[in-house]
Design a protein around this motif. Sequence first.
Motif, PDB file in Angstrom:
ATOM      1  N   CYS A  63       0.839  -1.200   0.000  1.00 37.76           N
ATOM      2  CA  CYS A  63       0.000   0.000   0.000  1.00 37.76           C
ATOM      3  C   CYS A  63       0.880   1.258   0.000  1.00 37.76           C
ATOM      4  O   CYS A  63       1.758   1.403   0.853  1.00 37.76           O
ATOM      5  CB  CYS A  63      -0.896  -0.017   1.231  1.00 37.76           C
ATOM      6  SG  CYS A  63      -1.939   1.445   1.357  1.00 37.76           S
ATOM      7  N   ASN A  76      -0.121   4.048   0.791  1.00 40.04           N
ATOM      8  CA  ASN A  76      -0.610   4.918   1.867  1.00 40.04           C
ATOM      9  C   ASN A  76      -0.046   4.524   3.224  1.00 40.04           C
ATOM     10  O   ASN A  76       0.385   5.383   3.996  1.00 40.04           O
ATOM     11  CB  ASN A  76      -2.142   4.872   1.890  1.00 40.04           C
ATOM     12  CG  ASN A  76      -2.738   5.901   2.804  1.00 40.04           C
ATOM     13  OD1 ASN A  76      -2.289   7.050   2.823  1.00 40.04           O
ATOM     14  ND2 ASN A  76      -3.733   5.509   3.579  1.00 40.04           N
ATOM     15  N   CYS A 112      -6.142  -2.554   0.462  1.00 41.81           N
ATOM     16  CA  CYS A 112      -5.258  -2.599   1.619  1.00 41.81           C
ATOM     17  C   CYS A 112      -6.045  -3.020   2.854  1.00 41.81           C
ATOM     18  O   CYS A 112      -7.003  -2.361   3.235  1.00 41.81           O
ATOM     19  CB  CYS A 112      -4.636  -1.221   1.847  1.00 41.81           C
ATOM     20  SG  CYS A 112      -3.615  -1.217   3.328  1.00 41.81           S
ATOM     21  N   CYS A 170      -5.328   0.008   5.929  1.00 36.66           N
ATOM     22  CA  CYS A 170      -5.989   1.322   5.969  1.00 36.66           C
ATOM     23  C   CYS A 170      -7.217   1.393   5.062  1.00 36.66           C
ATOM     24  O   CYS A 170      -7.831   2.434   4.932  1.00 36.66           O
ATOM     25  CB  CYS A 170      -5.000   2.420   5.582  1.00 36.66           C
ATOM     26  SG  CYS A 170      -4.568   2.416   3.831  1.00 36.66           S
TER      27      CYS A 170
HETATM   28 ZN   LIG Z   1      -2.887   0.870   3.456  1.00 33.39          ZN
END
Ligand SMILES: [Zn+2]
Length: 316
Positions: A147, A149, A165, A168
Amino acid sequence: MPARPDLGPKPHLGYTRSLIDRAAAHRESETALAAFAQDARAGAYVVGGELIVTRRRGEGGDPLFGLAEAHALGEPRETVFLGLADGAPRFGVGIGAKAAEDLKARGDLMVTDLRSIAVQGLVPAEHLPPLAEAKALLAWHGRHRFCSNCGASTNVVQAGWRRDCPGCRAQHFPRTDPVVIMLAIHGERCLLGRSHRFVANFWSCLAGFVEPGEAIDDAVRRETVEEAGVRCGRVVYFTSQPWPFPMSLMIGCHAEALTTEITIDPVELTDARWFDRDELALMLKRKHPDGLMTPPPVAIAHHLIRAWVEGEAPEF
Ligand SMILES: [Zn+2]
């Protein structure tokens, strides 16, 4: 009556006019996907990094394998659903680049890069668009296993058209990188350049990535002035081409050059100059007295140049 009968019939633009129905509605149906995988007509394209694995057939290759055969060629990384070819399910199977490289030793297989396959016509033309689809999508998977993020490992969902993901809950979609490729025209001449990576005598259109927050027209004007010092005015879209190296979309345009003095960016180009129609016609036909060449018909640059030579581009 064509404007330039000496150029012969128009060639096909590589990787375009796909016969695949992507059947996106089926991507989230486990039942439909399981049935597709069991279908006797199912076929899979096998990609390992830059290499495509095919079954040797004379001078070329047959790029379709049964799903089980494809999975046996190397440790499968991802299997993606490409769509339906006249009702027959088509998949892309990604194996490691090293596994694909190792398959070169097998006499029954032809393992080579997609550029060579396209330029030399090593597989029937209808396979080029799904090979581009498979290669670009699998290349995206290869670079997005974590991911962006939060860094957690992501899961493949939607038959390979999304990664989710678990950490998150971000959803990641396959990306396509837009590239503008343009032929700047000034009256009876147009502008071509030579990049450092070109073979000798090879000339092509200028090109560059569209940047975030930038319109296509603005990218055309910016790239032309950055690379060659030529300012452009009007920009007219011509056509586009998937370019799975690794996952670009070439957006072809003709542009009105407002200035003619050339100042190259030596990082991007080794040379740039103006060409007239007669010289370009010789280059398209591979009959230039000094051996100068335009890109092959598989590439969009060939078509941008040819359209102008044949009087089919806007008159600037
Ligand atoms: Zn994530």
